[in-house]
Design a protein around this motif. Structure first.
Motif, short mmCIF file in Angstrom:
data_model
loop_
_atom_site.label_atom_id
_atom_site.label_comp_id
_atom_site.label_asym_id
_atom_site.label_seq_id
_atom_site.Cartn_x
_atom_site.Cartn_y
_atom_site.Cartn_z
N GLU A 155 0.83 -1.21 0.00
CA GLU A 155 0.00 0.00 0.00
C GLU A 155 0.86 1.26 0.00
N HIS A 156 1.86 1.26 -0.86
CA HIS A 156 2.78 2.39 -0.92
C HIS A 156 2.11 3.59 -1.60
N PRO A 157 2.28 4.79 -1.08
CA PRO A 157 1.59 5.97 -1.67
C PRO A 157 2.01 6.26 -3.10
N LEU A 158 3.16 5.79 -3.54
CA LEU A 158 3.58 6.01 -4.92
C LEU A 158 2.55 5.48 -5.91
N LEU A 159 1.88 4.39 -5.54
CA LEU A 159 0.93 3.76 -6.45
C LEU A 159 -0.25 4.67 -6.77
N SER A 160 -0.72 5.41 -5.78
CA SER A 160 -1.90 6.27 -5.99
C SER A 160 -1.59 7.46 -6.89
N SER A 161 -0.31 7.74 -7.12
CA SER A 161 0.05 8.86 -7.99
C SER A 161 0.03 8.47 -9.46
N LEU A 162 -0.13 7.18 -9.75
CA LEU A 162 -0.12 6.72 -11.13
C LEU A 162 -1.54 6.71 -11.68
N SER A 163 -1.72 7.25 -12.86
CA SER A 163 -3.02 7.27 -13.50
C SER A 163 -2.82 7.24 -14.99
N ALA A 164 -3.92 7.21 -15.72
CA ALA A 164 -3.84 7.18 -17.18
C ALA A 164 -3.13 8.42 -17.73
N ASP A 165 -3.21 9.51 -17.00
CA ASP A 165 -2.59 10.75 -17.46
C ASP A 165 -1.19 10.95 -16.87
N GLU A 166 -0.95 10.34 -15.71
CA GLU A 166 0.34 10.49 -15.04
C GLU A 166 1.00 9.12 -14.95
N TYR A 167 1.92 8.84 -15.86
CA TYR A 167 2.53 7.52 -15.89
C TYR A 167 3.53 7.32 -14.77
N GLY A 168 4.02 8.39 -14.19
CA GLY A 168 4.93 8.31 -13.06
C GLY A 168 6.36 8.07 -13.50
N PRO A 169 7.25 9.00 -13.20
CA PRO A 169 8.65 8.83 -13.61
C PRO A 169 9.37 7.79 -12.76
N LEU A 170 10.20 6.99 -13.39
CA LEU A 170 11.08 6.08 -12.67
C LEU A 170 12.28 6.86 -12.14
N PRO A 171 12.91 6.40 -11.09
CA PRO A 171 14.07 7.11 -10.54
C PRO A 171 15.20 7.22 -11.58
N SER A 172 15.68 8.41 -11.78
CA SER A 172 16.74 8.61 -12.78
C SER A 172 18.00 7.84 -12.41
N GLU A 173 18.26 7.72 -11.11
CA GLU A 173 19.45 6.98 -10.66
C GLU A 173 19.37 5.52 -11.09
N TRP A 174 18.18 4.95 -10.99
CA TRP A 174 17.99 3.55 -11.42
C TRP A 174 18.16 3.42 -12.93
N LEU A 175 17.56 4.33 -13.69
CA LEU A 175 17.69 4.30 -15.15
C LEU A 175 19.15 4.44 -15.56
N ASP A 176 19.87 5.35 -14.93
CA ASP A 176 21.29 5.56 -15.27
C ASP A 176 22.12 4.32 -14.97
N THR A 177 21.73 3.59 -13.92
CA THR A 177 22.49 2.40 -13.54
C THR A 177 22.33 1.26 -14.54
N TRP A 178 21.09 1.05 -15.03
CA TRP A 178 20.81 -0.15 -15.80
C TRP A 178 20.69 0.06 -17.30
N GLN A 179 20.46 1.28 -17.76
CA GLN A 179 20.34 1.50 -19.20
C GLN A 179 21.57 1.00 -19.99
N PRO A 180 22.79 1.18 -19.49
CA PRO A 180 23.95 0.67 -20.25
C PRO A 180 23.93 -0.83 -20.48
N HIS A 181 23.14 -1.57 -19.68
CA HIS A 181 23.09 -3.02 -19.82
C HIS A 181 22.03 -3.48 -20.81
N SER A 182 21.11 -2.60 -21.18
CA SER A 182 19.98 -2.98 -22.03
C SER A 182 20.19 -2.52 -23.47
N GLU A 183 19.92 -3.44 -24.40
CA GLU A 183 20.02 -3.07 -25.82
C GLU A 183 18.86 -2.17 -26.24
N GLU A 184 17.74 -2.27 -25.55
CA GLU A 184 16.57 -1.44 -25.83
C GLU A 184 16.52 -0.27 -24.84
#
Length: 392
Positions: A325-354
């Motif tokens: 029941e984390h409050p982050l979930l209630s912030s997601l809607s059809a209009d607000e997709y919710g940004p992922l943490p940039s630190e996480w994206l920066d860490t793993w994007q170099p490993h993904s071909e897509e």
């Protein structure tokens, strides 16, 4: 004090791996945990490392002969007699090849799922998640579909034998939950519910609506085989309506759910065209039903999912956000997709071909619409009605 939700995880479970090129890649566990931590959604206080299972747990489902073969083929240099039996027990295939230390590593996986059941049934927590589990294809005497021991079936059998629980098993993997179904096909105290792509085109080729259980277990097997290229709305319509009818009739003491996330459009091993929306909505439905029918008792397991960068971490994290029941979930809607943490994206994007999506949910309105949509929806509705034929 009883916890609301427990996250069962130990990095040793990432050792469940067949080879470097195999699509079943448990690195997805580490990537998912990292996403939850960098989102501020997984404090250390929620994480519990489980003990390994005992061989007696395996014998609740698996034959002694199969276990002996797995143990023998787990040695660095298996004896010739056991190499000759690998095919008989299904662990010499491209999908499920034997590997060193296989028995001990899979005991760790089974231990996590058994521990989850114990924690919930003893009242230590309302809900427990074990993403390392969900190996639902293994049969009593045969490995199959990337699965050596069937931790889901073992956990259910444990819940029955120790706590006398009636268990509803909900399988959302795109592949039919065959191993769990066949393990309890004649059992009136275990109801197996599986929504999946039709077996006409996809492994394991089972899960038709007429697989309903046998003997005292007739009516306790519920299958919803969906058409290829099914989209969110049709998938969720079938899932929610049939599940509600199923649980109203069965009235379980415990829900065990398997959250394979390979029905996403990006997954390379199936043909369903759903988005992250179903992985937000299905846990919400299960959560609500657990409180309505089981006093909240809910165990969630992992499962399939082969796009380990773009799909699995988001989908599995959404289950935990719902369960805790984390409050982050209630912030997601059809209009607000919710940004992922940039630190996480920066860490793993170099490993993904897509390119890894930068949001929790998918901008489905930008996707190309599926051809034959009306025909697919109509066929799925016919299947839905057949699935509910014997459900009160």
């Amino acid at each position: 004090m009883r916890a609301n939700a427990m996250f069962i995880y130990d990095e040793r479970e990432t050792a469940y791996r067949f080879n470097d090129s195999h699509p079943f890649n448990q690195k997805r566990l580490h990537v998912t945990v990292d996403l939850l931590k960098k989102s501020g959604a997984l404090p250390d206080s929620c994480i519990q490392a489980p003990p390994s299972a005992a061989e007696d747990h395996l014998l609740l489902v698996h034959s002694r002969e199969y276990i002996d073969c797995v143990k023998a083929l787990s040695l660095p240099s298996p004896e010739e007699q056991w190499l000759g039996k690998a095919g008989q027990y299904g662990i010499d295939t491209e999908d499920t090849p034997f590997f060193p230390n296989m028995h001990a590593v899979t005991l760790d996986v089974v231990g996590g799922s058994v521990y989850a059941v114990d924690a919930v049934m003893r009242g230590e927590t309302l809900h427990a998640m074990h993403l390392g589990g969900g190996l639902h294809h293994a049969l009593p005497s045969k490995g199959a579909g990337f699965c050596v021991y069937n931790d889901a079936a073992i956990a259910i059998a444990h819940a029955k034998s120790v706590y006398g629980a009636r268990v509803l098993y909900i399988d959302t993997d795109v592949h039919h939950g065959d191993g769990v179904q066949w393990s309890f096909y004649t059992d009136p105290d275990v109801c197996t519910f599986s929504i999946h792509e039709t077996g006409k085109y996809l492994f394991p080729g089972t899960g038709a609506v007429n697989e309903r259980g046998d003997g005292a277990g007739f009516g306790m097997s519920v299958n919803i085989p969906m058409e290829p290229f099914t989209e969110d709305q049709s998938w969720l319509e079938c899932f929610s309506e049939v599940l509600l009818r199923t649980i109203e009739q069965f009235k379980p003491d415990l829900i065990v759910s398997q959250h394979g996330c390979d029905a996403h459009a990006f997954d390379p091993l199936a043909h369903i065209h759903c988005s992250m929306e179903i992985y937000r909505e299905m846990p919400r439905i299960i959560h609500e039903l657990a409180h309505r029918y089981c006093d909240g008792r809910w165990v969630a397991l992992g499962g399939g999912g082969y796009d380990i960068w773009r799909v699995v971490p988001r989908a599995w994290s959404l289950v935990w956000l719902e369960m805790s029941e984390h409050p982050l979930l209630s912030s997601l809607s059809a209009d607000e997709y919710g940004p992922l943490p940039s630190e996480w994206l920066d860490t793993w994007q170099p490993h993904s071909e897509e390119i890894i999506p930068g949001t929790w949910l998918d901008p489905v309105e930008t996707w190309d619409p599926m051809p034959r949509r009306e025909e697919i929806v109509t066929k799925n509705r016919q299947t839905k009605e057949l699935s509910m034929l014997y459900l009160g």
